[in-house]
Write a protein that holds these residues in place. Structure first.
Motif, PDB file in Angstrom:
ATOM      1  N   ALA A  88       0.829  -1.209   0.000  1.00  0.00           N
ATOM      2  CA  ALA A  88       0.000   0.000   0.000  1.00  0.00           C
ATOM      3  C   ALA A  88       0.858   1.252   0.000  1.00  0.00           C
ATOM      4  CB  ALA A  88      -0.931  -0.008   1.214  1.00  0.00           C
ATOM      5  N   GLU A  89       2.084   1.138   0.534  1.00  0.00           N
ATOM      6  CA  GLU A  89       3.025   2.262   0.552  1.00  0.00           C
ATOM      7  C   GLU A  89       3.810   2.370  -0.754  1.00  0.00           C
ATOM      8  OE1 GLU A  89       5.482   1.437   3.889  1.00  0.00           O
ATOM      9  OE2 GLU A  89       3.850   1.648   5.356  1.00  0.00           O
ATOM     10  N   GLY A  90       3.566   1.441  -1.686  1.00  0.00           N
ATOM     11  CA  GLY A  90       4.247   1.481  -2.968  1.00  0.00           C
ATOM     12  C   GLY A  90       5.515   0.655  -3.046  1.00  0.00           C
ATOM     13  N   ARG A  91       5.813  -0.150  -2.017  1.00  0.00           N
ATOM     14  CA  ARG A  91       7.013  -0.985  -2.023  1.00  0.00           C
ATOM     15  C   ARG A  91       6.621  -2.382  -2.512  1.00  0.00           C
ATOM     16  NH1 ARG A  91       9.637  -0.490   3.807  1.00  0.00           N
ATOM     17  NH2 ARG A  91      11.019  -2.018   2.834  1.00  0.00           N
ATOM     18  N   THR A  92       6.837  -2.608  -3.797  1.00  0.00           N
ATOM     19  CA  THR A  92       6.421  -3.880  -4.394  1.00  0.00           C
ATOM     20  C   THR A  92       7.508  -4.946  -4.315  1.00  0.00           C
ATOM     21  OG1 THR A  92       7.137  -3.098  -6.564  1.00  0.00           O
ATOM     22  CG2 THR A  92       4.817  -2.770  -5.980  1.00  0.00           C
ATOM     23  N   ASP A  93       8.786  -4.528  -4.245  1.00  0.00           N
ATOM     24  CA  ASP A  93       9.898  -5.477  -4.147  1.00  0.00           C
ATOM     25  C   ASP A  93      10.281  -5.653  -2.674  1.00  0.00           C
ATOM     26  OD1 ASP A  93      10.042  -5.842  -6.878  1.00  0.00           O
ATOM     27  OD2 ASP A  93      11.417  -4.168  -7.157  1.00  0.00           O
ATOM     28  N   ILE A  94      10.238  -6.891  -2.210  1.00  0.00           N
ATOM     29  CA  ILE A  94      10.448  -7.166  -0.783  1.00  0.00           C
ATOM     30  C   ILE A  94      11.534  -8.210  -0.621  1.00  0.00           C
ATOM     31  CG2 ILE A  94       9.364  -8.116   1.301  1.00  0.00           C
ATOM     32  CD1 ILE A  94       6.737  -6.910   0.345  1.00  0.00           C
ATOM     33  N   GLU A  95      12.446  -7.967   0.328  1.00  0.00           N
ATOM     34  CA  GLU A  95      13.504  -8.933   0.637  1.00  0.00           C
ATOM     35  C   GLU A  95      12.922 -10.001   1.553  1.00  0.00           C
ATOM     36  OE1 GLU A  95      16.270 -11.324   1.704  1.00  0.00           O
ATOM     37  OE2 GLU A  95      15.790 -10.005   3.393  1.00  0.00           O
ATOM     38  N   MET A  96      12.989 -11.248   1.111  1.00  0.00           N
ATOM     39  CA  MET A  96      12.296 -12.329   1.796  1.00  0.00           C
ATOM     40  C   MET A  96      12.919 -12.744   3.125  1.00  0.00           C
ATOM     41  SD  MET A  96       9.573 -13.385   0.112  1.00  0.00           S
ATOM     42  CE  MET A  96       9.156 -11.671  -0.165  1.00  0.00           C
ATOM     43  N   PHE A  97      14.242 -12.867   3.178  1.00  0.00           N
ATOM     44  CA  PHE A  97      14.871 -13.486   4.344  1.00  0.00           C
ATOM     45  C   PHE A  97      14.592 -12.722   5.635  1.00  0.00           C
ATOM     46  CE2 PHE A  97      17.359 -16.252   1.576  1.00  0.00           C
ATOM     47  CZ  PHE A  97      17.455 -17.395   2.362  1.00  0.00           C
ATOM     48  N   ASN A  98      14.691 -11.389   5.607  1.00  0.00           N
ATOM     49  CA  ASN A  98      14.446 -10.621   6.827  1.00  0.00           C
ATOM     50  C   ASN A  98      13.035 -10.848   7.355  1.00  0.00           C
ATOM     51  OD1 ASN A  98      17.021  -9.543   6.872  1.00  0.00           O
ATOM     52  ND2 ASN A  98      16.448  -7.714   5.723  1.00  0.00           N
ATOM     53  N   HIS A  99      12.055 -10.792   6.469  1.00  0.00           N
ATOM     54  CA  HIS A  99      10.657 -10.944   6.889  1.00  0.00           C
ATOM     55  C   HIS A  99      10.344 -12.367   7.331  1.00  0.00           C
ATOM     56  CE1 HIS A  99       9.086  -6.964   5.581  1.00  0.00           C
ATOM     57  NE2 HIS A  99      10.094  -7.018   4.712  1.00  0.00           N
ATOM     58  N   VAL A 100      10.768 -13.326   6.540  1.00  0.00           N
ATOM     59  CA  VAL A 100      10.399 -14.719   6.826  1.00  0.00           C
ATOM     60  C   VAL A 100      11.122 -15.239   8.069  1.00  0.00           C
ATOM     61  CG1 VAL A 100      10.402 -17.077   5.932  1.00  0.00           C
ATOM     62  CG2 VAL A 100       9.805 -15.176   4.419  1.00  0.00           C
ATOM     63  N   THR A 101      12.358 -14.800   8.288  1.00  0.00           N
ATOM     64  CA  THR A 101      13.081 -15.228   9.490  1.00  0.00           C
ATOM     65  C   THR A 101      12.367 -14.761  10.751  1.00  0.00           C
ATOM     66  OG1 THR A 101      15.211 -15.257   8.345  1.00  0.00           O
ATOM     67  CG2 THR A 101      15.266 -15.095  10.741  1.00  0.00           C
ATOM     68  N   LEU A 102      11.896 -13.519  10.763  1.00  0.00           N
ATOM     69  CA  LEU A 102      11.137 -13.036  11.919  1.00  0.00           C
ATOM     70  C   LEU A 102       9.839 -13.818  12.082  1.00  0.00           C
ATOM     71  CD1 LEU A 102      11.606  -9.165  11.652  1.00  0.00           C
ATOM     72  CD2 LEU A 102      12.585 -10.708  13.359  1.00  0.00           C
ATOM     73  N   MET A 103       9.224 -14.189  10.963  1.00  0.00           N
ATOM     74  CA  MET A 103       7.986 -14.963  11.034  1.00  0.00           C
ATOM     75  C   MET A 103       8.220 -16.347  11.644  1.00  0.00           C
ATOM     76  SD  MET A 103       6.062 -17.569   9.565  1.00  0.00           S
ATOM     77  CE  MET A 103       6.843 -17.848   7.999  1.00  0.00           C
ATOM     78  N   THR A 104       9.300 -17.026  11.222  1.00  0.00           N
ATOM     79  CA  THR A 104       9.559 -18.367  11.785  1.00  0.00           C
ATOM     80  C   THR A 104       9.953 -18.278  13.255  1.00  0.00           C
ATOM     81  OG1 THR A 104      11.847 -18.294  10.934  1.00  0.00           O
ATOM     82  CG2 THR A 104      10.191 -19.395   9.564  1.00  0.00           C
ATOM     83  N   LEU A 105      10.663 -17.217  13.648  1.00  0.00           N
ATOM     84  CA  LEU A 105      10.965 -17.029  15.066  1.00  0.00           C
ATOM     85  C   LEU A 105       9.683 -16.790  15.861  1.00  0.00           C
ATOM     86  CD1 LEU A 105      14.197 -14.843  14.857  1.00  0.00           C
ATOM     87  CD2 LEU A 105      13.996 -17.028  16.050  1.00  0.00           C
ATOM     88  N   ASP A 106       8.807 -15.972  15.327  1.00  0.00           N
ATOM     89  CA  ASP A 106       7.515 -15.704  15.963  1.00  0.00           C
ATOM     90  C   ASP A 106       6.737 -17.003  16.141  1.00  0.00           C
ATOM     91  OD1 ASP A 106       5.267 -14.366  16.930  1.00  0.00           O
ATOM     92  OD2 ASP A 106       4.478 -13.990  14.920  1.00  0.00           O
ATOM     93  N   SER A 107       6.724 -17.798  15.097  1.00  0.00           N
ATOM     94  CA  SER A 107       6.005 -19.067  15.125  1.00  0.00           C
ATOM     95  C   SER A 107       6.609 -20.040  16.138  1.00  0.00           C
ATOM     96  CB  SER A 107       6.026 -19.688  13.719  1.00  0.00           C
ATOM     97  OG  SER A 107       5.330 -20.905  13.691  1.00  0.00           O
ATOM     98  N   LEU A 108       7.935 -20.130  16.157  1.00  0.00           N
ATOM     99  CA  LEU A 108       8.601 -21.033  17.092  1.00  0.00           C
ATOM    100  C   LEU A 108       8.379 -20.620  18.541  1.00  0.00           C
ATOM    101  CD1 LEU A 108      12.001 -21.751  15.330  1.00  0.00           C
ATOM    102  CD2 LEU A 108      10.342 -23.461  16.041  1.00  0.00           C
ATOM    103  N   LEU A 109       8.378 -19.330  18.819  1.00  0.00           N
ATOM    104  CA  LEU A 109       8.140 -18.867  20.184  1.00  0.00           C
ATOM    105  C   LEU A 109       6.735 -19.247  20.653  1.00  0.00           C
ATOM    106  CD1 LEU A 109       9.917 -15.410  20.049  1.00  0.00           C
ATOM    107  CD2 LEU A 109      10.432 -17.256  21.646  1.00  0.00           C
ATOM    108  N   LYS A 110       5.783 -19.206  19.744  1.00  0.00           N
ATOM    109  CA  LYS A 110       4.421 -19.638  20.088  1.00  0.00           C
ATOM    110  C   LYS A 110       4.383 -21.138  20.360  1.00  0.00           C
ATOM    111  CE  LYS A 110       1.738 -16.138  17.515  1.00  0.00           C
ATOM    112  NZ  LYS A 110       2.726 -15.342  16.804  1.00  0.00           N
ATOM    113  N   CYS A 111       5.051 -21.910  19.484  1.00  0.00           N
ATOM    114  CA  CYS A 111       5.004 -23.370  19.607  1.00  0.00           C
ATOM    115  C   CYS A 111       5.833 -23.882  20.781  1.00  0.00           C
ATOM    116  CB  CYS A 111       5.501 -24.026  18.316  1.00  0.00           C
ATOM    117  SG  CYS A 111       4.501 -23.643  16.856  1.00  0.00           S
ATOM    118  N   ALA A 112       6.979 -23.250  21.018  1.00  0.00           N
ATOM    119  CA  ALA A 112       7.878 -23.738  22.058  1.00  0.00           C
ATOM    120  C   ALA A 112       7.469 -23.274  23.445  1.00  0.00           C
ATOM    121  CB  ALA A 112       9.315 -23.283  21.762  1.00  0.00           C
TER     122      ALA A 112
END
Length: 557
Positions: free
Chosen positions: A200-224
């Motif tokens: 929505a802010e006009g940023r169509t190109d996104i770097e995957m590793f930074n975002h996805v790594t935080l997501m998997t950490l978030d997920s693991l903290l919930k599961c663990a």
């Protein structure tokens, strides 16, 4: 004084006079020179004996490993030092080794470390399936993890490993994994809500590793830990410490002098490692202690009242390993549980994030496969009010799963595992790996071996169609290693991969993106082998929203 009295004092005077005489001689310049000379001679003698033993050992291993082909070296002493590169060129070097030697070769790093590198299923299978009682994790590659992960399942050996494996296995049972799927959905919704805001802010190109790594950490903290860190939206001291530790591990592996602890702990990086480790250890210690107290309190409450009156909280990773007991009624200590929790977070977040990113990358570069996966997910979700992937859905995504497996083959998050054995190991062709030798099982080399896979550098998901897997070796595909010491969390990882990939394709169309700093497209990505496989400058994808944010995503904003 009488003669008799003087003679009577003589024995007491002699030691003191002799002592003074000796000290005078030692403290004189000539005496000091003699002492220093003796010390230097002693040190030279120790170094000479150590050097001779090292060279004899080097000659012995060189002879024993002569049954394996050896790539050219410029020095009989330094060997292949400097030829292992954590770069795109380093991976091309592995490709050359595989094409040249087909199944294995010997390798040595100075006179210190002797390795056998293996990249064919016929050679990796006897090593990976060997009994855990004779299999030892190698300290050269795994030792630098010990200050962080302690004596965990990943780093332990022998009976200690067997006991911990038995106690941890229930934490990864299917009945437990079912509870985690809802958490995978929640963390993915948070990720996608963030992507919608960026678009929505006009940023169509996104770097995957930074975002996805935080997501998997978030997920693991919930599961663990049943802990909602909100780390995808705000800074978390614990999550920042884990990310820093992963970076420092990578940095240390690439610096030869930092392999020695007595040097490393005196460096700036070593001090940062200690600080980050203390943050992580403090967090897990407090969680384990609080959870043990809670379980003890719940038991007391249950004995005093009807235990069926109150609803039971779903057990997480910490609950399960706190409650598990061995045959003698002993569970894991708090220290052991902390080590396993730290290992679960370390081994689970980076590897899964890498697998998710490379799967999305491969689908972005192959639009027809991406669209086929999307249609599969849309058919599965047809007629539902919400957009949540359920446990029973995971087995109904056959083509999407093929694409995930092909991406795990082409871009394995973990490129190699190392083992040592307490006895000689026999391999095909009358080859023997002498005990104590480091065996480097190249997952990357096996997955890119042209004698095992046709056109191994092409993304071709139908390789994993059940109709095409009949004649393939069971060890041709080993992204999670294999045998008794395989990855205990592989079902967890595959389940999370399916959920994240399915929801992402349902909501976004992916195409190769452009790194705004370098102006390069992700089609030109240079792979970066670190603790896990990453990409130089990041992995950039262009996202096109297919649907507006759903209620699940808006709820997480």
């Amino acid at each position: 004084m009488s003669v008799a009295g003087a003679l009577g004092r003589l024995p007491s005077l002699l030691p003191s006079s002799l002592l003074w005489s000796g000290l005078s001689q030692v403290l004189s310049w000539s005496g000091l020179c003699q002492v220093l000379f003796a010390v230097i001679v002693g040190l030279v003698g120790v170094v000479a004996v150590w050097t001779v033993r090292l060279l004899v050992r080097h000659a012995w291993y060189t002879h024993r490993l002569s049954c394996f082909s050896k790539p050219h070296t410029h020095s009989w002493l330094l060997g292949h030092i400097g030829q292992m590169q954590s770069t795109e060129e380093g991976l091309h070097r592995v490709d050359d080794l595989v094409r040249t030697y087909t199944h294995s070769c010997s390798w040595f790093l100075g006179p210190f470390y002797h390795l056998v590198r293996l990249f064919h299923p016929d050679y990796t299978k006897p090593l990976l399936t060997a009994s855990a009682s004779i299999t030892v994790k190698d300290e050269l590659f795994y030792g630098i993890l010990r200050p962080w992960l302690g004596q965990s399942l990943l780093l332990s050996n022998g009976e200690e490993w067997s006991r911990k494996r038995r106690l941890l296995t229930p934490a990864f049972h299917f009945d437990i994994l079912k509870n985690y799927v809802a958490m995978f959905n929640t963390s993915t919704n948070t990720l996608h809500a963030k992507w919608h805001r960026l678009l929505a802010e006009g940023r169509t190109d996104i770097e995957m590793f930074n975002h996805v790594t935080l997501m998997t950490l978030d997920s693991l903290l919930k599961c663990a830990f049943s802990y909602n860190s909100n780390c995808q939206e705000a800074t978390s001291e614990y999550v920042s410490a884990i990310v820093e530790l992963s970076d420092l591990i990578t940095d240390r592996r690439q610096r030869v002098l930092h392999q020695w602890n007595w040097i490393y702990w005196r460096t700036q990086q070593g001090q940062r490692f200690k600080k980050a480790t203390s943050i992580v250890h403090r967090f897990t210690r407090e969680v384990v202690q609080q959870r043990r107290a809670l379980i003890s309190q719940q038991r007391e409450t249950e004995t005093q009242s009807d235990s069926t009156a109150a609803p039971q909280r779903k057990k997480d990773f910490i609950d399960i390993i706190l409650l598990e007991k061995d045959d003698e009624g002993r569970g894991l200590t708090d220290e052991e549980i902390q080590a396993e929790a730290n290992t679960f977070m370390f081994a689970g977040h980076d590897t899964t994030a890498s697998a998710i990113c490379w799967t999305l990358y491969n689908l972005a570069r192959h639009a027809h496969y991406q669209e086929k996966c999307r249609q599969e997910v849309m058919e599965l979700m047809q007629g539902r009010d919400g957009q949540e992937i359920e446990w029973d859905d995971l087995s109904n995504l056959p083509f999407t799963t093929m694409c995930i497996r092909e991406s795990l083959r082409l871009h394995s998050p973990v490129l190699a595992v190392t083992r040592r054995y307490t006895q000689d190991m026999t391999l095909p062709g009358d080859r023997t790996v002498p005990k104590g030798t480091i065996c480097l099982v190249s997952i990357y080399g096996t997955h890119h071996n042209p004698t095992v896979w046709t056109n191994p550098n092409e993304f071709h998901p139908l390789r994993f169609d059940p109709a095409n897997t009949g004649g393939r070796s069971s060890h041709a595909f080993i992204p999670f290693s294999s045998g008794p010491r395989n990855c205990i969390g592989q079902k967890f990882a595959i389940a999370e991969l399916r959920v994240v990939v399915a929801l992402t394709l349902l909501r976004f169309r992916l195409t190769p993106g452009v790194n705004p700093d370098l102006g390069t497209k992700s089609g030109d990505v240079r792979r970066l082998p670190q603790v896990v496989l990453r990409a130089e400058g990041g992995l950039w994808l262009r996202l096109e929203p297919l649907t507006p944010p759903g209620p699940e995503e808006r709820h997480d904003e």
